[in-house]
Scaffold this active site. Sequence first.
Site, mmCIF file in Angstrom:
data_model
loop_
_atom_site.group_PDB
_atom_site.id
_atom_site.type_symbol
_atom_site.label_atom_id
_atom_site.label_comp_id
_atom_site.label_asym_id
_atom_site.label_seq_id
_atom_site.Cartn_x
_atom_site.Cartn_y
_atom_site.Cartn_z
ATOM 1 N N CYS A 195 17.181 -14.912 17.977
ATOM 2 C CA CYS A 195 18.470 -14.267 18.207
ATOM 3 C C CYS A 195 19.571 -15.140 17.621
ATOM 4 O O CYS A 195 19.571 -16.365 17.814
ATOM 5 C CB CYS A 195 18.698 -14.066 19.703
ATOM 6 S SG CYS A 195 20.283 -13.306 20.121
ATOM 7 N N HIS B 274 15.995 -4.874 20.712
ATOM 8 C CA HIS B 274 16.709 -6.150 20.832
ATOM 9 C C HIS B 274 18.222 -5.917 20.819
ATOM 10 O O HIS B 274 18.946 -6.436 21.687
ATOM 11 C CB HIS B 274 16.287 -7.066 19.677
ATOM 12 C CG HIS B 274 16.920 -8.414 19.694
ATOM 13 N ND1 HIS B 274 16.203 -9.586 19.849
ATOM 14 C CD2 HIS B 274 18.216 -8.817 19.548
ATOM 15 C CE1 HIS B 274 17.015 -10.619 19.808
ATOM 16 N NE2 HIS B 274 18.256 -10.178 19.621
ATOM 17 N N GLU B 275 18.707 -5.147 19.841
ATOM 18 C CA GLU B 275 20.149 -4.944 19.719
ATOM 19 C C GLU B 275 20.690 -4.063 20.843
ATOM 20 O O GLU B 275 21.793 -4.300 21.352
ATOM 21 C CB GLU B 275 20.489 -4.348 18.354
ATOM 22 C CG GLU B 275 20.115 -5.232 17.178
ATOM 23 C CD GLU B 275 20.638 -6.660 17.299
ATOM 24 O OE1 GLU B 275 21.769 -6.850 17.812
ATOM 25 O OE2 GLU B 275 19.925 -7.593 16.888
ATOM 26 N N HIS C 96 21.224 -6.064 23.953
ATOM 27 C CA HIS C 96 22.457 -6.854 23.902
ATOM 28 C C HIS C 96 23.614 -6.100 24.550
ATOM 29 O O HIS C 96 24.456 -6.696 25.240
ATOM 30 C CB HIS C 96 22.842 -7.155 22.445
ATOM 31 C CG HIS C 96 22.350 -8.468 21.935
ATOM 32 N ND1 HIS C 96 22.672 -9.673 22.526
ATOM 33 C CD2 HIS C 96 21.579 -8.768 20.849
ATOM 34 C CE1 HIS C 96 22.108 -10.661 21.846
ATOM 35 N NE2 HIS C 96 21.437 -10.142 20.827
#
Length: 217
Positions: A129, A171-172, A175
């Site tokens: 990351c 993953h994004e 966030h």
Amino acid sequence: MFGKNAKVDLELNRDVEQLIKTGGKEKLLPIVQAGEPVLRQRTVAYNGQLSKRTLAKLIDTMHTTMLEAPGVGLAATQIGLGLALAVVEDHVRDDEDDPREIAEFPFHVIINPSYKPTSDKTASFYEGCLSFDGYQAVRKRWLDITAEWDDEDGKHHSEPLHGWPARIFQHETDHLSGELYIDRAEIRSLTTNENLEDYWCEDPVPTEAAEELGFAL
């Protein structure tokens, strides 16, 4: 398009314009690191709070920042902005022999993204990351998902994603809910990028790392 009654938030629009200016001619913004409160805050849904011009400039600056880092995704929270949008892109050759099932993932702007697993299959691989710079850890993620998002023109998309592109999207999107990949990673797998290269890169499947570092796959 975004909501018919959506109005530009003039104060936020000015703040974003100022943020963009900090990137200079190079369009490179600093990427905030773990410990910054913004990375732990749930973002606000995007519904036209920025002018089209400002949104386009923001996307361009985020894209440039992501590529220069380099990375394959960048969420707005990673540049200190609490709006639900991110950019993703991974230009690699499809490799049927790579167990990570890496595949081409063209540039997308993903606004208000969400995902749902479409099977119970998961995969555990090292990932990193840009906001936890210099380290990687093994993270289990869904192998197949239905990804949903709006693009920069407000058009809604729903597509199946598999393998590595599915991992990037998860993953994004995480966030934007205030989650870092390390929150659910195998903590004993945590390694510097240098040690990953020296010890654990020969086989993408982290079987040896699991045995040597003492974590379960």
